[in-house]
Design an enzyme around this catalytic site. Structure first.
Site, short mmCIF file in Angstrom:
data_model
loop_
_atom_site.label_atom_id
_atom_site.label_comp_id
_atom_site.label_asym_id
_atom_site.label_seq_id
_atom_site.Cartn_x
_atom_site.Cartn_y
_atom_site.Cartn_z
N GLU A 1 66.36 19.04 58.05
CA GLU A 1 65.65 18.94 59.24
C GLU A 1 66.05 19.78 60.31
OE1 GLU A 1 65.42 16.58 56.68
OE2 GLU A 1 63.37 17.48 56.67
N ASN B 1 62.50 20.49 51.61
CA ASN B 1 61.26 20.94 52.15
C ASN B 1 61.86 22.59 52.72
OD1 ASN B 1 62.92 19.19 54.27
ND2 ASN B 1 61.96 20.76 55.65
N ASP C 1 56.57 17.91 54.48
CA ASP C 1 58.06 17.59 54.25
C ASP C 1 58.08 16.82 52.60
OD1 ASP C 1 60.89 17.17 54.46
OD2 ASP C 1 60.51 14.94 55.41
CA CA Z 1 63.07 16.93 54.19
#
Ligand code: CA
Ligand code: CA
Length: 596
Positions: A204, A287, A329
């Protein structure tokens, strides 16, 4: 060499052994230290649990059967051990058991060694965490690795620490990466042929995911393999010189626009599995960064994928991408579990993965070819299915959040409601596979989310999302569902619903049982064939840890950490509101059969 003798001259060793024997009526037994063979054989040696996954294939199946469908009603606590401290939060670890000791990691990068029979603490290690660490999803740790006389784990400030199993003293400590850039470490390392194999967390924050191999005895780097196309891998020779080990992918940024590959994400935050049959490591990747997919048209290799990596060289042997150009995600980090099955009289060397995107994939583990894909989330709405020829999802129209630059103010794109939510059809919590029933036991969650995109630019150490979201329940009576899946046809054989989202791991046993925990505080045992609930025990806080079983002095034990937390209370939107009455905690529970 035996760890005990490492620093002692031979004559002194012999003298001390003779002395010990002379003084004691029972022969002195020295633990030999955990070997590669111990780790390779972990599944079939129920006297210990020396690896994450109860074997490097991580099937989490034990051959023990004293605790079984008939006797499980007599399962009672042997003892419970409190982690203490004001620091509680999620206790997501899998304990390890060796030489009469249990090693368990805890929130805030702590580790405990406890006497396996009595629950008495032997030592505690508290890692000193700096201010400014950036864990995305609670201050959890998922477990350690054992090797020789070491117990090795990763910390929230992205270090790897090896402690002496007897004393808890630091033997070596290595910085994996820069916590200020968003790197952290929460997964359990695995040991393959003397190398400690790890990934990195921080998807992230626009980090670049990679897999590292280090000498388990010294912590020194052996090879590193970035998982984003365009980045270079390297090996390190014994003099410490870096040697080029080739680029990841075919060409720099081939499936990325411009420089986006430089901060491309793909965090390998859940660690990996290993299969000795094919000599392959299997690592999932997270992701692509940022979440806003309109900033990075293309497949964004190798994000949201399963990678097979040669453990000797760090080369990628094959890849299979589950969510190309991911927009939700849908980290593809979930564990890939090698297993064999028979088809048309042939043994298929397969591997299975219950992906965060809600599909259950079975691949040929020798080459990454897709064999089957089925929904393990019946309500899944973002894709019709998986094209078996191309291996790609058949996406439904309107399920991607809109481009913010199409909005009048250029700030917030149109919203989409997708099932599953970004916390996934299944998140980190490991499933189990029983060779007895042939089923996988998948801790899954039925939930959805509103998701929309916003403009975003990369800044070191800042969240790199470009998305907003609200997670929502989709049924009144449950979110969590433990599902038994037949991998030969993708069918859900049975399911057991739970009000709160499931967030703990699963254990399968030859006693015909499947164990898992609930946020409501229970450790439960189910009939592996039918799913009937046979036993439960209230541990006093949510169970989001991973149960294990072993045998000592003729008795079978089951252990599980208890302590509610993890990503759900932090990110869970409307779901978090529904479960904010659950109490935190921090303890290790051990069970055995009551003597009748
Ligand atoms: Ca993630
Ligand atoms: Ca074992």
């Amino acid at each position: 060499m035996n760890h005990y003798f490492k620093s002692t001259p031979l004559k002194a060793q012999i003298a001390s052994i003779l002395m010990a024997c002379a003084l004691s009526s029972t022969p002195t037994v020295f633990a030999k230290g955990v070997t590669d063979a111990d780790i390779q054989n972990d599944t079939t040696t129920p006297g210990d649990v020396v690896s994450y996954g109860m074997g490097l294939r991580a099937q989490r199946h034990s051959p023990l059967d004293k605790i079984n469908k008939d006797t499980v009603k007599h399962l009672v606590p042997a003892w419970a051990f409190s982690y203490g401290d004001e620091k509680q939060r999620g206790q997501e670890a899998q304990p390890l058991v060796y030489n009469g000791k249990i090693f368990v990691t805890a929130s805030y990068s702590r580790m405990f060694a406890v006497d396996a029979k009595t629950g008495q603490e032997l030592w505690q290690y508290d890692h000193r965490l700096p201010d400014g660490i950036l864990p995305c999803c609670d201050v959890v740790n998922r477990g350690a690795a054992l090797y020789d006389n070491l117990v090795i784990f990763g910390t929230l400030d992205a270090q790897l620490v090896a402690l002496d199993q007897d004393t808890g003293k630091v033997v070596w400590k290595e910085k994996a990466d820069d916590y200020k850039a968003g790197y952290s470490y929460t997964a359990a390392p695995i040991i393959v042929n003397g190398k400690v194999i790890t990934g990195v967390a921080g998807g992230e924050f626009g980090i670049v995911g990679r897999v590292d191999a280090r000498d388990a005895k010294t912590g020194k780097l052996v090879w590193t393999r970035p998982v984003i196309e365009g980045h270079m891998g390297y090996m390190v020779d014994k003099d410490g010189n870096k040697k080029d080990n080739g680029m990841t992918g075919d060409a720099i940024g081939k499936t990325w626009p411009g420089d986006m590959w430089k901060y491309g994400g793909g965090a390998t935050w859940l660690g990996g599995t290993y299969d000795a049959d094919t000599n392959l490591l299997f690592f999932g990747t997270g992701n692509p960064a940022p979440w806003n997919s309109h900033t990075r048209p293309g497949d964004n290799l190798y994000t949201a994928s399963t990678l097979a990596i040669n453990p000797d060289t760090g080369k990628i042997v094959w890849h299979y991408q589950t969510s190309p150009n991911d927009s939700w995600d849908f980290d593809g980090v979930n564990e890939f579990i090698p297993f064999d099955f028979e088809k048309d009289g042939k043994t298929i060397k397969a591997g299975a993965k219950a992906d965060r995107n809600g599909f259950f994939y079975v691949l040929d583990r020798t080459n990454g070819k897709l064999l089957s894909a089925s929904k393990f989330l019946p309500d899944l709405n973002w894709a019709e299915g998986i094209d078996l020829k191309t291996g790609r999802p058949i996406e439904k129209a309107g399920m991607r959040p809109g481009n913010p630059s199409d909005a009048k103010d250029g700030k917030k794109g149109t919203s989409a409601f997708t099932i599953p939510s970004f916390l996934g059809g299944k998140n980190w919590m490991p499933m189990a596979y029983s060779p007895d029933t042939g089923y996988f036991y998948v801790p899954s969650n039925d939930w959805g989310m509103d998701i929309w995109n916003e403009p975003v630019t990369y800044k070191k150490g800042a969240a790199y999302l470009g998305a907003g979201f609200t997670i929502k329940p989709i049924h009144d009576d449950h979110i969590g569902v433990l599902r038994a899946i037949d991998p030969t046809n993708g069918k859900i054989v049975w399911e057991q619903k739970n009000v709160a989202p499931l967030w703990g791991g699963v254990l399968s046993t030859a006693g015909g049982l499947v164990f898992t925990g609930t946020p409501e505080g229970y450790l439960k045992a189910f009939d592996a064939k039918t799913g009937e609930e046979l036993w439960k025990f209230q541990t006093g806080s949510g169970v989001v840890g991973v149960p294990v079983t072993w045998e000592q002095d003729g008795e079978q034990f089951v252990a599980v950490p208890s302590g509610w937390g993890g990503a759900v209370p932090l990110w869970g939107g409307d779901v978090a509101k529904k479960i904010n009455h659950l109490n935190q905690g921090g303890s290790l529970w051990v069970f055995k059969l009551h003597a009748n």
